[in-house]
Design an enzyme around this catalytic site. Structure first.
Site, PDB file in Angstrom:
ATOM      1  N   HIS A 137      -9.702   1.326   4.696  1.00  0.00           N
ATOM      2  CA  HIS A 137      -8.432   1.504   5.400  1.00  0.00           C
ATOM      3  C   HIS A 137      -8.646   2.445   6.587  1.00  0.00           C
ATOM      4  O   HIS A 137      -9.440   3.378   6.505  1.00  0.00           O
ATOM      5  CB  HIS A 137      -7.374   2.065   4.446  1.00  0.00           C
ATOM      6  CG  HIS A 137      -6.006   2.038   5.044  1.00  0.00           C
ATOM      7  ND1 HIS A 137      -5.575   3.011   5.918  1.00  0.00           N
ATOM      8  CD2 HIS A 137      -4.992   1.144   4.926  1.00  0.00           C
ATOM      9  CE1 HIS A 137      -4.338   2.701   6.311  1.00  0.00           C
ATOM     10  NE2 HIS A 137      -3.965   1.574   5.724  1.00  0.00           N
ATOM     11  N   ASN A 187       0.878  -1.176   0.000  1.00  0.00           N
ATOM     12  CA  ASN A 187       0.000   0.000   0.000  1.00  0.00           C
ATOM     13  C   ASN A 187       0.912   1.222   0.000  1.00  0.00           C
ATOM     14  O   ASN A 187       1.464   1.580   1.032  1.00  0.00           O
ATOM     15  CB  ASN A 187      -0.893  -0.033   1.247  1.00  0.00           C
ATOM     16  CG  ASN A 187      -1.730   1.224   1.399  1.00  0.00           C
ATOM     17  OD1 ASN A 187      -1.799   2.038   0.475  1.00  0.00           O
ATOM     18  ND2 ASN A 187      -2.368   1.380   2.548  1.00  0.00           N
ATOM     19  N   LYS A 239       0.149   4.231  -0.385  1.00  0.00           N
ATOM     20  CA  LYS A 239      -0.531   5.425   0.146  1.00  0.00           C
ATOM     21  C   LYS A 239      -0.255   6.629  -0.774  1.00  0.00           C
ATOM     22  O   LYS A 239      -0.119   6.456  -1.976  1.00  0.00           O
ATOM     23  CB  LYS A 239      -0.107   5.679   1.599  1.00  0.00           C
ATOM     24  CG  LYS A 239      -0.243   4.420   2.450  1.00  0.00           C
ATOM     25  CD  LYS A 239      -0.124   4.635   3.927  1.00  0.00           C
ATOM     26  CE  LYS A 239      -0.310   3.320   4.655  1.00  0.00           C
ATOM     27  NZ  LYS A 239      -0.279   3.443   6.084  1.00  0.00           N
ATOM     28  N   GLU A 291      -5.650  -4.794  10.427  1.00  0.00           N
ATOM     29  CA  GLU A 291      -4.607  -3.800  10.643  1.00  0.00           C
ATOM     30  C   GLU A 291      -4.898  -3.041  11.933  1.00  0.00           C
ATOM     31  O   GLU A 291      -5.673  -2.073  11.924  1.00  0.00           O
ATOM     32  CB  GLU A 291      -4.568  -2.803   9.475  1.00  0.00           C
ATOM     33  CG  GLU A 291      -4.248  -3.449   8.147  1.00  0.00           C
ATOM     34  CD  GLU A 291      -3.656  -2.432   7.159  1.00  0.00           C
ATOM     35  OE1 GLU A 291      -2.585  -2.704   6.631  1.00  0.00           O
ATOM     36  OE2 GLU A 291      -4.256  -1.368   6.972  1.00  0.00           O
ATOM     37  N   GLY A 346       2.277   2.294  10.678  1.00  0.00           N
ATOM     38  CA  GLY A 346       3.243   3.383  10.523  1.00  0.00           C
ATOM     39  C   GLY A 346       3.942   3.771  11.809  1.00  0.00           C
ATOM     40  O   GLY A 346       4.621   4.795  11.875  1.00  0.00           O
ATOM     41  N   GLU A 404      -7.012   4.835   7.636  1.00  0.00           N
ATOM     42  CA  GLU A 404      -6.811   6.261   7.314  1.00  0.00           C
ATOM     43  C   GLU A 404      -8.062   6.848   6.657  1.00  0.00           C
ATOM     44  O   GLU A 404      -8.385   8.020   6.851  1.00  0.00           O
ATOM     45  CB  GLU A 404      -5.556   6.432   6.434  1.00  0.00           C
ATOM     46  CG  GLU A 404      -4.288   6.253   7.272  1.00  0.00           C
ATOM     47  CD  GLU A 404      -3.119   5.613   6.556  1.00  0.00           C
ATOM     48  OE1 GLU A 404      -3.079   5.608   5.318  1.00  0.00           O
ATOM     49  OE2 GLU A 404      -2.223   5.098   7.262  1.00  0.00           O
ATOM     50  N   SER A 417       3.185  -2.130  10.328  1.00  0.00           N
ATOM     51  CA  SER A 417       4.641  -2.220  10.531  1.00  0.00           C
ATOM     52  C   SER A 417       5.215  -3.595  10.176  1.00  0.00           C
ATOM     53  O   SER A 417       6.100  -4.110  10.867  1.00  0.00           O
ATOM     54  CB  SER A 417       5.014  -1.805  11.951  1.00  0.00           C
ATOM     55  OG  SER A 417       4.615  -0.462  12.176  1.00  0.00           O
TER      56      SER A 417
HETATM   57  P1  PGA Z   1       2.649   0.306   7.614  1.00  0.00           P
HETATM   58  O1  PGA Z   1       1.208   0.539   6.942  1.00  0.00           O
HETATM   59  O2  PGA Z   1       3.202  -0.976   7.054  1.00  0.00           O
HETATM   60  O3  PGA Z   1       3.461   1.509   7.204  1.00  0.00           O
HETATM   61  O4  PGA Z   1       2.442   0.217   9.081  1.00  0.00           O
HETATM   62  C1  PGA Z   1       0.325  -0.535   6.722  1.00  0.00           C
HETATM   63  C2  PGA Z   1      -0.969  -0.040   6.132  1.00  0.00           C
HETATM   64  O5  PGA Z   1      -1.451   1.044   6.514  1.00  0.00           O
HETATM   65  O6  PGA Z   1      -1.560  -0.711   5.246  1.00  0.00           O
END
Ligand code: PGA
Length: 266
Positions: free
Chosen positions: A106, A15, A17, A178, A184, A108, A224
């Site tokens: 997601h 992803n 983003k 997630e 992140g 976000e 992560s």
């Molecule tokens: P990350 O993000 O691996 O940077 O923690 C995962 C995601 O939001 O899909």
């Protein structure tokens, strides 16, 4: 139920983003093509670039035509064929750009853009109707985890997000657990905690549908994921791959994760 004995092909999904510009996306796609050339993969590799980069990444991956094992996904769609929805992206456009997957729900989108379960459900249904595979994301916040509400949150998100989706459509979906506090942040759920959540989700799918349906649905872990934690995560029986943010933006780290996931299915 173990991912070495079940029929669920594992997935390594990146992803991106709102990262990498169009030329950066092309560069990473070229790197992936070169790194994967001639390899016979046991896992499915997917990249989900920012929608603006999708066309360029698609063209890069498919040059020479038809050679790339990497599939493409969008990061969102609006659940209507077309119309007055300024700033939104259509399923038809995503497909024309070469996408076969789309990330939906997601965290976000849920937190920054206030997307609610019923809207995400409309998106899941619409994507399926249009022949796109949803990568449907769910997960609890730290506050919810500390309050002992992980299962309640997951039950609500899965039940609402998959409302009125038939069993034959549910098996086409990919779910992604997630935990919001792990996205992140560098904090990963322990493999045991992640497995417990995945098992809970699979058992819930068994109740919403039936055991055979539940056994076929891929559930990815995200938050992560890195080359040095993927092997332990993917060895858990109900973890079928990773949805990777930060570590999917660099060829070396994404390849490390792809290899870890691929070996689990060898
Ligand atoms: P990350 O993000 O691996 O940077 O923690 C995962 C995601 O939001 O899909």
């Amino acid at each position: 139920m173990s991912n070495t004995v079940n029929n669920r092909q594992p997935i390594a999904a990146g992803n991106w983003k709102m990262n990498l510009d169009i030329s950066g996306g092309r560069e990473l796609a070229t790197g992936l093509n070169n790194a994967l050339a001639g390899k016979s993969l046991n896992c499915q590799v997917i990249v989900c670039p920012a929608n603006l980069s999708l066309g360029a990444v698609s063209a890069t991956l498919n040059s020479p035509a038809g050679k790339s094992p990497v599939k493409l996904g969008g990061q969102n769609l609006y659940p209507a064929e077309s119309g007055a929805f300024t700033g939104e992206n259509s399923a038809a456009g995503l497909k024309e750009l070469g996408a076969s997957y789309v990330i939906l729900g997601h965290s976000e989108r849920r937190t920054i853009f206030s997307e609610k379960d019923d809207f995400i459900n409309q998106k899941n249904q619409f994507a399926l109707d249009q022949g796109l595979t949803p990568i449907f994301c769910i997960g609890e916040t730290l506050e919810e985890r500390e309050a002992g509400k992980v299962e309640a949150v997951l039950e609500k998100q899965v039940t609402a997000g998959m409302k009125e989706i038939s069993a034959p459509n549910a098996v086409k979906m990919v779910l992604a657990y997630e935990p919001v506090w792990a996205i992140g942040t560098g904090k990963t759920a322990t493999p045991g905690d992640a497995q417990a959540a995945h098992l809970f989700i699979r058992q819930l799918l068994g109740k919403l549908y039936d055991e055979s349906t539940a056994a076929q649905i891929r559930i990815l872990y995200g938050g992560s994921v890195k080359p040095d934690n993927i092997t332990e995560l993917i060895s858990q029986p109900d973890i079928d791959g990773g949805l990777v943010g930060g570590a999917s933006l660099k060829l070396d780290s994404f390849m490390g994760i792809i290899e870890g996931i691929d070996e689990s299915a060898a």
